[in-house]
Design a protein around this motif. Structure first.
Motif, PDB file in Angstrom:
ATOM      1  N   SER A 256     -18.210   6.309   6.744  1.00 40.00           N
ATOM      2  CA  SER A 256     -18.111   6.897   5.412  1.00 40.00           C
ATOM      3  C   SER A 256     -19.432   7.526   4.987  1.00 40.00           C
ATOM      4  CB  SER A 256     -17.681   5.826   4.406  1.00 40.00           C
ATOM      5  OG  SER A 256     -17.642   6.345   3.099  1.00 40.00           O
ATOM      6  N   SER A 257     -20.526   6.816   5.256  1.00 34.66           N
ATOM      7  CA  SER A 257     -21.852   7.323   4.884  1.00 34.66           C
ATOM      8  C   SER A 257     -22.199   8.584   5.669  1.00 34.66           C
ATOM      9  CB  SER A 257     -22.897   6.229   5.128  1.00 34.66           C
ATOM     10  OG  SER A 257     -24.197   6.704   4.844  1.00 34.66           O
TER      11      SER A 257
ATOM     12  N   ILE B 233     -20.107  10.801   7.186  1.00 32.84           N
ATOM     13  CA  ILE B 233     -19.259  11.925   6.784  1.00 32.84           C
ATOM     14  C   ILE B 233     -19.781  12.529   5.485  1.00 32.84           C
ATOM     15  CG2 ILE B 233     -16.948  12.552   5.950  1.00 32.84           C
ATOM     16  CD1 ILE B 233     -17.039  12.286   8.932  1.00 32.84           C
ATOM     17  N   SER B 234     -20.192  11.665   4.569  1.00 28.81           N
ATOM     18  CA  SER B 234     -20.727  12.152   3.295  1.00 28.81           C
ATOM     19  C   SER B 234     -22.026  12.929   3.508  1.00 28.81           C
ATOM     20  CB  SER B 234     -20.958  10.970   2.354  1.00 28.81           C
ATOM     21  OG  SER B 234     -21.522  11.402   1.134  1.00 28.81           O
ATOM     22  N   SER B 235     -22.893  12.422   4.392  1.00 24.07           N
ATOM     23  CA  SER B 235     -24.190  13.074   4.615  1.00 24.07           C
ATOM     24  C   SER B 235     -24.056  14.410   5.330  1.00 24.07           C
ATOM     25  CB  SER B 235     -25.107  12.142   5.413  1.00 24.07           C
ATOM     26  OG  SER B 235     -24.633  11.999   6.749  1.00 24.07           O
TER      27      SER B 235
ATOM     28  N   ASN C   8     -21.920  16.612   4.663  1.00 19.68           N
ATOM     29  CA  ASN C   8     -21.551  17.619   3.660  1.00 19.68           C
ATOM     30  C   ASN C   8     -20.494  18.582   4.208  1.00 19.68           C
ATOM     31  OD1 ASN C   8     -21.615  18.919   1.178  1.00 19.68           O
ATOM     32  ND2 ASN C   8     -23.298  20.292   1.781  1.00 19.68           N
TER      33      ASN C   8
ATOM     34  N   SER D   8     -17.430  19.128   3.025  1.00 18.04           N
ATOM     35  CA  SER D   8     -16.485  19.662   2.049  1.00 18.04           C
ATOM     36  C   SER D   8     -16.560  21.184   1.998  1.00 18.04           C
ATOM     37  CB  SER D   8     -16.786  19.078   0.663  1.00 18.04           C
ATOM     38  OG  SER D   8     -15.913  19.623  -0.301  1.00 18.04           O
TER      39      SER D   8
ATOM     40  N   LYS E  96     -16.991  22.066  10.722  1.00 18.70           N
ATOM     41  CA  LYS E  96     -16.901  20.604  10.730  1.00 18.70           C
ATOM     42  C   LYS E  96     -17.150  20.060  12.135  1.00 18.70           C
ATOM     43  CE  LYS E  96     -13.563  20.216   6.913  1.00 18.70           C
ATOM     44  NZ  LYS E  96     -12.188  19.808   6.537  1.00 18.70           N
TER      45      LYS E  96
ATOM     46  N   GLU F 253     -11.509  11.658  10.501  1.00 15.73           N
ATOM     47  CA  GLU F 253     -11.964  11.354   9.145  1.00 15.73           C
ATOM     48  C   GLU F 253     -12.309  12.642   8.395  1.00 15.73           C
ATOM     49  OE1 GLU F 253     -12.156   8.498   7.574  1.00 15.73           O
ATOM     50  OE2 GLU F 253     -11.958   6.970   9.129  1.00 15.73           O
TER      51      GLU F 253
END
Length: 636
Positions: free
Chosen positions: A172-173, A175-177, A179, A181, A188, A242
């Motif tokens: 989770s961390s 994927i967030s880092s 960026n 989106s 990706k 993910e």
């Protein structure tokens, strides 16, 4: 790789020898244990994995529910594997005899369904390649219909539950880092691949240590930052899914040994990529390649099968990283849905690529219960634009048109139930409505309902007709004795009036519906009805007189001829006997009522009546003379 063990069979034999009747071998029949080793790990784990499961109790826990739903059992197995449960119990019901072969097939089916690709990064290939293997013990017993089988999986994982909890947080961390989106599929993929190739190294240190199996895991790759190819491949699989990408782990041979890599979907086609071999490289040699440019990787048979190849079509060309980079397409529908415009931004030069196409239309007609719909479809020539479909509301549902509780449109049957309220009854349909002010057939009987919906009993009027309903509510048909009168109701339950024919007899029902008996003047004619109500025809003896009623039941008057004889019925319909003076002529009728002709002796005198029955007077009849009274007085 699968193998069978005779360990459990030996255990049961020992138990029986030691404890005799304490083991009910007739109630439950054990099967040979079954062992599965993940083929990727067969060369390094075959000696490490136990030969057989620990002997398990043959006593089934209480409140166990057996099922023949293999999908349900596989879902349970999947969830337990996600939880990293080591001992998993499943309860299977079979309608057919259980054999060792059927157990082997069932175990393979359950496992393959449990680790099937679902699009969830923690399931599918991630779960499959984090399972070192398992052993299965089973026993079965007869049930009321078929057989119940208890299955016990003993699972062996590369990572435990606590390590997977760390993975959840780390994934989770990360994927967030990254960026991701708003980025397209290529961007990706590139971001994930760059991270892995820059931060994870190959675990040469533990490569040949058979006791350190963690090196095969995604945990080793992400948390410890070093692993072998399976760790790279399963980590990429999880991160890609993910991030909303579709990817698979591919197993095969490369560089002279077993190897694992990935395929990923970009713009509708799949590409090969090998983060293990590209780790530390710049530029990459194995990133987004077609099959020709990936020639030094040979897939295992499972991944060259036609079903797999069809499901995952590979791009004919390797991905061109110098090609323009586009954002995700957007689609704009015309107000009347007649066309769709697709548009995507070229992030390289800031221009837009667009295509407008006309839609096709498919109309789905409404049914009694479902609204209709209109489906519009747009298919683009540019493969980058996905076909678009939009369904909008069409005509409203017709609603049922029930006639005698059968819909005239769809043949659906309306159902309901009787409801007792106080001393009265009403009928409620399944949709909450109820019949009111109408006749309704329910089951095999007809019932009447008043304006408020109450079931009617006794006399009731509907559509200007009278009906009679028994105390049960059932509508009366045929004859009904009510009070001191008889009534007749036709097949539809209507009370009859006027002339009716029942069987071979005719009856007359008064305007009140009562059956007529005796003399009845109907219109301009008289009729006679027996005590049974049957209309009389022919001769009728009534109150010391005879009457004649024709074939329609009408009472006749005047001259009539019956079977060759002539009779006279006076104005009251009574048959005349003896002398009759009519229109200045005399007639004579015998005691039977038959009119006489020729010479007749009446009393002490002879009379002559011509062929029409008229008495002759003051004339010679042959040699005999009759006077003014018609009597013969002399001869010549």
């Amino acid at each position: 790789m699968k193998r069978k063990s005779f360990f459990l069979s030996l255990v049961f034999a020992m138990l029986f020898f030691l404890f005799g009747g304490n083991v009910n071998v007739q109630a439950e029949t054990p099967l040979e244990p079954y062992t599965y080793i993940n083929p990727v790990y067969k060369d390094v784990l075959s000696d490490a994995l136990p030969e057989a499961i620990t002997p398990y109790s043959m006593e089934t826990p209480q409140n166990v529910s057996y099922t023949d739903d293999v999908q349900q059992l596989a879902a349970t197995l999947r969830q337990q594997m996600l939880n990293r449960t080591t001992t998993i119990h499943l309860y299977y019901h079979s309608n057919t005899a259980i054999t060792q072969d059927s157990l082997d097939q069932l175990s393979d089916q359950l496992f393959n369904l449990a680790v099937a690709h679902t699009g969830n990064g923690k399931e599918g290939d991630y779960l499959r390649w984090h399972c070192e293997g398992w052993t299965l013990g089973a026993s079965y017993s007869s049930a009321s219909s078929g057989y119940n089988m208890d299955l016990t999986f003993t699972m062996y994982y590369l990572s435990d539950a606590s390590q997977e909890a760390q993975m959840d947080q780390a994934v989770s961390s990360l994927i967030s880092s990254l960026n991701l989106s708003g980025k397209n599929e290529y961007q990706k993929t590139k971001a994930i691949y760059d991270y892995m190739c820059s931060n994870i190294t190959y675990d040469y240190k533990n490569l040949n240590d058979p006791n350190y199996t963690l090196k095969f895991s995604a945990y080793a790759a992400l948390i410890n930052k070093t692993s072998v190819c399976q760790g790279y491949a399963t980590l990429f699989y999880r991160l890609a899914l993910e991030a909303g990408l579709d990817a698979r782990v591919i197993a095969g041979v490369a560089g002279g040994g077993n190897h694992a890599w990935n395929i990923v979907k970009i713009n509708g086609s799949y590409y090969n990529l090998d983060s293990t071999w590209d780790a530390g490289r710049d530029p990459y040699d194995y990133f987004l390649k077609n099959m020709d440019d990936f020639f030094d990787h040979d897939r295992n048979a499972d991944y060259t099968a036609s079903d797999f190849v069809t499901a995952y079509p590979m791009s004919a060309t390797s991905y061109d990283e110098s090609a323009p980079v586009y954002g995700e397409p957007t689609y704009e529908w015309a107000a009347d849905y007649s066309s769709v415009t697709a548009k995507r931004l070229c992030e390289t030069d800031g221009t837009y690529e667009t295509e407008t196409v006309e839609t096709t239309k498919e109309v789905t007609d409404p049914t009694c219960t479902k609204d209709g719909s209109i489906t519009y479809r747009a298919v683009f020539t540019n493969a980058a634009f996905k076909a678009q479909t939009k369904t909008v509301a069409g005509a409203k549902a017709f609603g049922h048109d029930f006639q005698n509780d059968i819909c005239t449109r769809c043949n659906a049957r309306r159902t309901g139930a009787w409801v007792h309220s106080g001393s009265r009854w009403w009928y409620r349909y399944s949709d909450g409505t109820y019949p009111a002010n109408e006749l309704r057939k329910i089951g095999n009987s007809w019932f009447g309902f008043d304006a408020a919906g109450w079931m009617e009993t006794g006399w009731a009027a509907h559509d200007n007709n009278w009906y009679y309903f028994a105390s049960s509510g059932a509508m009366q048909t045929g004859w009904l004795a009510h009070g001191k009168s008889w009534y007749y109701f036709d097949g539809a339950g209507k009370m009859m009036t006027g002339f009716i024919t029942v069987g071979k007899a005719s009856y007359y029902m008064l305007s009140s519906g009562q059956m007529a008996t005796g003399w009845q003047k109907i219109g301009n004619y008289w009729y006679y009805f027996a005590g049974s109500g049957a209309m009389q025809t022919g001769w009728l003896a009534h109150s010391k007189s005879w009457y004649y009623l024709d074939g329609t039941g009408k009472m006749t008057t005047g001259f009539i001829t019956v079977k060759g004889a002539t009779y006279y019925l006076n104005g009251s319909g009574q048959m005349v006997t003896g002398w009759l003076h009519l229109n200045n002529d005399w007639y004579y009728f015998a005691g039977s009522g038959a009119m006489t002709t020729g010479w007749q002796k009446v009393g002490n005198y002879w009379y002559y009546l011509d062929e029409n029955g008229k008495m002759a007077t003051n004339t010679w009849i042959g040699n005999w003379y009759v006077n003014g009274s018609g009597a013969w007085v002399r001869s010549r």
